[in-house]
Design an enzyme around this catalytic site. Structure first.
Site, PDB file in Angstrom:
ATOM      1  N   LYS A  10       0.858  -1.164   0.141  1.00 46.18           N
ATOM      2  CA  LYS A  10      -0.179   0.044   0.077  1.00 46.18           C
ATOM      3  C   LYS A  10       0.655   1.363  -0.289  1.00 46.18           C
ATOM      4  CE  LYS A  10       1.037   1.320   4.421  1.00 46.18           C
ATOM      5  NZ  LYS A  10       1.647   2.090   4.814  1.00 46.18           N
ATOM      6  N   ASP A 140      -2.941  -2.388   9.595  1.00 46.06           N
ATOM      7  CA  ASP A 140      -2.783  -2.878   8.040  1.00 46.06           C
ATOM      8  C   ASP A 140      -2.997  -3.506   7.656  1.00 46.06           C
ATOM      9  OD1 ASP A 140      -1.738  -0.119   8.084  1.00 46.06           O
ATOM     10  OD2 ASP A 140       0.161  -0.268   8.070  1.00 46.06           O
TER      11      ASP A 140
HETATM   12  O1  C5P Z   1      -0.578  -2.076  13.691  1.00 45.74           O
HETATM   13  P1  C5P Z   1       0.872  -1.801  13.835  1.00 45.74           P
HETATM   14  O2  C5P Z   1       1.348  -3.497  15.164  1.00 45.74           O
HETATM   15  O3  C5P Z   1       1.082  -2.132  12.613  1.00 45.74           O
HETATM   16  O4  C5P Z   1       1.163  -0.683  14.670  1.00 45.74           O
HETATM   17  C1  C5P Z   1       2.846  -1.297  14.866  1.00 45.74           C
HETATM   18  C2  C5P Z   1       3.476   0.478  15.854  1.00 45.74           C
HETATM   19  O5  C5P Z   1       3.110   1.433  14.846  1.00 45.74           O
HETATM   20  C3  C5P Z   1       2.013   0.265  16.890  1.00 45.74           C
HETATM   21  O6  C5P Z   1       2.616  -0.474  17.971  1.00 45.74           O
HETATM   22  C4  C5P Z   1       2.231   2.049  17.322  1.00 45.74           C
HETATM   23  O7  C5P Z   1       3.981   2.366  17.948  1.00 45.74           O
HETATM   24  C5  C5P Z   1       2.744   3.060  16.369  1.00 45.74           C
HETATM   25  N1  C5P Z   1       0.968   3.064  15.348  1.00 45.74           N
HETATM   26  C6  C5P Z   1       0.127   3.858  15.797  1.00 45.74           C
HETATM   27  N2  C5P Z   1      -0.798   4.581  15.821  1.00 45.74           N
HETATM   28  C7  C5P Z   1      -1.465   4.106  14.350  1.00 45.74           C
HETATM   29  C8  C5P Z   1      -0.657   2.639  14.112  1.00 45.74           C
HETATM   30  C9  C5P Z   1       0.853   2.984  14.733  1.00 45.74           C
HETATM   31  O8  C5P Z   1       1.456   5.007  16.821  1.00 45.74           O
HETATM   32  N3  C5P Z   1      -2.290   4.345  14.077  1.00 45.74           N
END
Ligand code: C5P
Length: 318
Positions: A10, A140
């Site tokens: 993406k 994502d």
């Molecule tokens: O959801 P995911 O595991 O991909 O997110 C990885 C990290 O990215 C989270 O632990 C957080 O630190 C950050 N993040 C965030 N806000 C979001 C998505 C991700 O702060 N909306």
């Protein structure tokens, strides 16, 4: 018997980031756009009790974790647990999406694994159920299941469709080294410490440009609120962005949390011209950024991949 599925990388056409929430995440208003750069996942049954094993080939294969942190493995375990079976499966990933590149490659692997294991095990989940499971794996993943062009809100997991027509053409410059998404968000918080971060929104102009397939109107509206944070961790990316603009891109941004940089072109011919112009430009850029693809001998500039979007979400392959 084995089953193969693929899922797309993406680009965030807009990534507006709000203040940090109590759970550490940030509310987003993003326009996700799936592009035709796909990872492929093949799953096959393993003997009872043997659990999940993972192998990887392709670009950056060596930097993909093979332990319990691998999102594809976690996806298989989650689907198995939620359908009351044991996750005995061999997972083979063919990586084309840059690892830790800001294009949601790990999320694509998770999405493809959900679709492949659902078919392998006959668990018959609906798309909506797979997206909900995906949301437990990463912000994502629901979009990687869905594909297309969608607005993402909340952590990015709440999706609503965007009306769009036509195809957008991009040049993608993958840069090695990766950037940690939590580290980029942490730097975003540091940089925003003295200002009031507003609740994020997607401007109507962006939706209008997508509706009318107008790349020129869209170009000045590309926005990534994480870009300053990514550039402060990787100052060399400024040079990549500059080279793309000098080579004729309509606009260029860091993709998501970076370090991959993406450039919008007016049409498919201009995308080819852009890719070649980036490759031909005599630039200082090779001295600093680590490039995943070295330019072919005799070419001094930046190697880029040409991609188009929107592309379909996770799907079974023949
Ligand atoms: O959801 P995911 O595991 O991909 O997110 C990885 C990290 O990215 C989270 O632990 C957080 O630190 C950050 N993040 C965030 N806000 C979001 C998505 C991700 O702060 N909306």
């Amino acid at each position: 018997m084995n089953v193969t599925a693929s899922a797309p990388a993406k680009i965030n056409i807009v990534l507006a980031v709000g203040p940090a929430r109590e759970d550490g995440y940030h509310n987003l208003a993003t326009v996700f756009h799936a592009v035709d750069l796909r990872d492929t996942v093949t799953v096959e049954p393993a003997p009872p009790g043997s659990g999940v094993s993972i192998s990887v080939e392709g670009e950056d294969a060596a930097s993909v974790p093979l332990d319990g942190s691998n999102l594809a493995g976690r996806a298989a375990v989650l689907l198995a647990e939620s359908t009351g079976r044991s996750a005995d499966v061999r997972i083979h990933i063919n990586k084309q999406i840059p690892v830790a590149g800001g294009m949601a490659g790990g999320s694509a692997d998770a999405a493809a694994t959900l679709v492949a294991c659902d078919a392998l095990w006959g668990t018959r989940m609906s798309r909506a159920q797979l997206q909900t499971l995906g949301g437990q794996l990463g912000s994502d993943v629901p979009f990687a299941v869905h594909g297309g062009t969608m607005i993402g809100q909340g952590r990015g997991e709440k999706l609503t469709p965007v009306l769009s027509s036509g195809t957008l053409h991009w040049a993608v410059v993958p840069v090695t080294g990766g950037l940690s998404t939590p580290a980029v968000y942490a730097r975003f918080d540091e940089l925003a410490a003295d200002s009031r971060v507003r609740e994020p929104t997607v401007d109507d102009d962006v939706l209008a440009a997508l509706r009318t397939d107008d790349a020129k109107a869209l170009a000045p509206l590309l926005r990534n609120d994480l870009q300053a944070a990514a550039l402060s961790l990787r100052p060399d990316l400024a040079m990549v962005l500059e080279e793309g603009m000098k080579s004729g891109a309509l606009a260029g941004i860091v993709s998501g949390s970076g370090p991959t940089c993406v450039f919008l072109a007016e049409d498919h011919i201009k995308a080819k011209v852009l890719r070649v112009a980036m490759l031909m430009r005599r630039s200082r850029s090779l001295e600093e950024p680590g490039l995943r693809h070295l330019p072919p001998p005799g070419y001094p500039g930046l190697p880029a991949l040409e991609v188009t979007g929107p592309a379909p979400g996770a799907r079974l392959e023949e």
